[in-house]
Scaffold this active site. Structure first.
Site, short mmCIF file in Angstrom:
data_model
loop_
_atom_site.label_atom_id
_atom_site.label_comp_id
_atom_site.label_asym_id
_atom_site.label_seq_id
_atom_site.Cartn_x
_atom_site.Cartn_y
_atom_site.Cartn_z
N ARG A 75 0.61 -9.42 13.10
CA ARG A 75 -0.17 -8.52 12.34
C ARG A 75 -1.16 -9.08 11.12
O ARG A 75 -2.14 -8.38 10.90
CB ARG A 75 0.96 -7.31 11.73
CG ARG A 75 1.37 -6.23 12.68
CD ARG A 75 2.55 -5.86 12.34
NE ARG A 75 2.72 -5.24 11.00
CZ ARG A 75 3.90 -5.14 10.38
NH1 ARG A 75 5.17 -5.81 10.97
NH2 ARG A 75 3.77 -4.64 9.18
N LYS A 79 0.85 -1.23 0.11
CA LYS A 79 0.00 0.04 0.15
C LYS A 79 0.88 1.36 0.03
O LYS A 79 0.56 2.23 -0.78
CB LYS A 79 -0.94 -0.01 1.20
CG LYS A 79 -1.82 -1.14 1.39
CD LYS A 79 -2.72 -0.88 2.54
CE LYS A 79 -2.23 -0.95 4.02
NZ LYS A 79 -1.49 -2.34 4.24
N ARG A 138 11.82 -5.86 4.13
CA ARG A 138 11.47 -4.44 4.19
C ARG A 138 12.11 -3.75 4.82
O ARG A 138 12.92 -3.96 5.93
CB ARG A 138 9.96 -4.34 4.60
CG ARG A 138 9.62 -2.95 4.63
CD ARG A 138 7.96 -3.01 4.63
NE ARG A 138 7.21 -3.36 5.62
CZ ARG A 138 5.99 -3.35 5.82
NH1 ARG A 138 5.27 -2.93 4.68
NH2 ARG A 138 5.46 -3.54 7.06
N ARG A 180 -9.19 0.36 9.27
CA ARG A 180 -8.55 -1.21 9.40
C ARG A 180 -9.71 -1.93 10.13
O ARG A 180 -9.47 -3.23 10.50
CB ARG A 180 -7.37 -1.17 10.21
CG ARG A 180 -6.27 -1.34 9.45
CD ARG A 180 -4.96 -1.32 10.40
NE ARG A 180 -3.82 -1.83 10.01
CZ ARG A 180 -2.59 -1.44 9.68
NH1 ARG A 180 -3.14 -0.09 8.90
NH2 ARG A 180 -1.37 -2.00 9.41
N ARG A 211 12.07 -1.70 10.40
CA ARG A 211 10.95 -0.90 11.29
C ARG A 211 11.01 -1.84 12.59
O ARG A 211 11.00 -3.27 12.40
CB ARG A 211 9.79 -1.25 10.41
CG ARG A 211 9.11 0.14 10.50
CD ARG A 211 7.75 0.25 9.44
NE ARG A 211 6.87 -0.64 9.96
CZ ARG A 211 5.72 -0.87 9.36
NH1 ARG A 211 5.62 -0.36 8.03
NH2 ARG A 211 4.69 -1.73 9.76
P1 ADP Z 1 1.46 -2.61 7.96
O1 ADP Z 1 0.45 -2.32 7.14
O2 ADP Z 1 2.72 -2.96 7.18
O3 ADP Z 1 0.97 -3.45 9.21
P2 ADP Z 1 1.46 0.20 9.18
O4 ADP Z 1 2.61 1.06 9.14
O5 ADP Z 1 0.30 0.45 8.30
O6 ADP Z 1 1.99 -1.14 8.62
O7 ADP Z 1 1.12 -0.01 10.66
C1 ADP Z 1 1.60 -0.34 11.54
C2 ADP Z 1 1.12 -0.40 13.12
O8 ADP Z 1 0.44 0.89 13.27
C3 ADP Z 1 0.02 -1.54 13.18
O9 ADP Z 1 0.49 -2.87 13.39
C4 ADP Z 1 -0.84 -0.93 14.21
O10 ADP Z 1 -0.44 -1.01 15.27
C5 ADP Z 1 -0.97 0.53 13.99
N1 ADP Z 1 -1.72 1.16 12.85
C6 ADP Z 1 -1.89 1.60 11.77
N2 ADP Z 1 -2.95 1.97 11.24
C7 ADP Z 1 -3.79 1.68 12.32
C8 ADP Z 1 -5.21 1.67 12.23
N3 ADP Z 1 -6.13 2.36 11.27
N4 ADP Z 1 -6.03 1.17 13.19
C9 ADP Z 1 -5.14 0.78 14.11
N5 ADP Z 1 -3.90 0.64 14.38
C10 ADP Z 1 -3.15 1.07 13.23
#
Ligand code: ADP
Ligand code: ZN
Length: 214
Positions: free
Chosen positions: A173, A14, A129, A90, A162
Site C-alpha cells: 500500500r 487521515k 493499528r 487516490r 484490519r
Molecule cells: P489506508 O489509507 O490505510 O490504505 P483505506 O481504508 O483508505 O486505508 O483503504 C483501504 C483499501 O481500500 C486500499 O488499500 C484500497 O484497496 C481501497 N481503496 C480505498 N480508497 C480507494 C480509492 N480512492 N481508490 C482505490 N482504492 C481505494
C-alpha cells in the site's frame, strides 16, 4: 457545499484527524473511501465483491468503481456545510472524476490538506493499528490505546486488526501510494489549493493544524 480532501499515505492519520474534526464541528461530514469499500465488501454488494480481491492485495480498486460510489453518495447528501474526503481521490483519474462530481453537485473544492509523515513512522503506525469491528473507530496499541484493552471507547465493540494491515500488504500500500497517489500533490499544488500539515507529534496538535488549514 465545500469539499476538503485529506491527502496522505496509509497510516498518515487521515481517518483519525477527520474523526476528531467532525466530532468537534457537526457541520462537517467525514467520508472515508476505505470504510465505504469495507462496508460494501461486508454486505456483498456487487461493488464490494469486485473490490474485495484488490483490497486484500493492498492494490487500488478500479478508479471507476470508487468514483461511482463517492459520486452516488455526494449526489444524495444534503445538509453538511463541508465534506471531508478521506482516501479519495487516490489517482489523477479519480481527481478528474471528482472535479466532474463537484461541478454537477454545485459544490466547490475548498482545500487539499496533505498530512506529511516520515516513512518509518508510517510502518509503525500501520503495525499497531486497531479498528472497532462495530463502528469503525480507529485506535493504536501505543499511540492511541482504548481505555479498556481490546474494547472500543465509543461503542463497546471489539477491536480487531484490519485484514490489510499485515506487514506485506501494508508495504504494498505504501508503494502504491508513492506511484499512484503522490502525483496528486503536484496536481493540486498547481491549482494553489494544497496545504501541507506536519502529521507527527501529539494528536491534538495535528488536529488543530488540520483545522486551521480547512
Ligand atoms: P489506508 O489509507 O490505510 O490504505 P483505506 O481504508 O483508505 O486505508 O483503504 C483501504 C483499501 O481500500 C486500499 O488499500 C484500497 O484497496 C481501497 N481503496 C480505498 N480508497 C480507494 C480509492 N480512492 N481508490 C482505490 N482504492 C481505494
Ligand atoms: Zn466502536
Amino acid at each position: 457545499m465545500d469539499v476538503v480532501i485529506l491527502l496522505g499515505a496509509p497510516g498518515s492519520g487521515k481517518g483519525t484527524v477527520a474523526g476528531r474534526l467532525v466530532a468537534a464541528d457537526k457541520t462537517l461530514r467525514h467520508v472515508s473511501s476505505g470504510e465505504l469499500l469495507r462496508d460494501a465488501v461486508e454486505h456483498h454488494t456487487a461493488a464490494g465483491d469486485e473490490a474485495d480481491a484488490y483490497m486484500k492485495r493492498g492494490e487500488l480498486v478500479p478508479d471507476a468503481l470508487i468514483a461511482r460510489i463517492v459520486a452516488d453518495l455526494m449526489a444524495e447528501l444534503d445538509g453538511p456545510r463541508a465534506l471531508l474526503l478521506d482516501g479519495f481521490p487516490r489517482t489523477v483519474v479519480q481527481a478528474q472524476a471528482l472535479d466532474r462530481t463537484i461541478e454537477s453537485c454545485g459544490a466547490s473544492l475548498a482545500a487539499v490538506v496533505l498530512l506529511e509523515v516520515p516513512d518509518e513512522i508510517l510502518v509503525d503506525r500501520i503495525a499497531g493499528r486497531r479498528m472497532c469491528s462495530v463502528c469503525g473507530a480507529g485506535y493504536h496499541v501505543t499511540n492511541l490505546p482504548p481505555r479498556v484493552d481490546g474494547i472500543c471507547d465509543a461503542c463497546g465493540g471489539a477491536l480487531k486488526v484490519r485484514k490489510d494491515d499485515n506487514p506485506e500488504t501494508a508495504k504494498n500500500r505504501l508503494a502504491v501510494y508513492r506511484t499512484q497517489t503522490m502525483p496528486l500533490i503536484e496536481f493540486y499544488e498547481a491549482r494553489g489549493v494544497l496545504r501541507r500539515v506536519p502529521g507527527t507529534g501529539p494528536i491534538d496538535e495535528i488536529v488543530e493544524r488540520a483545522r486551521r488549514a480547512l
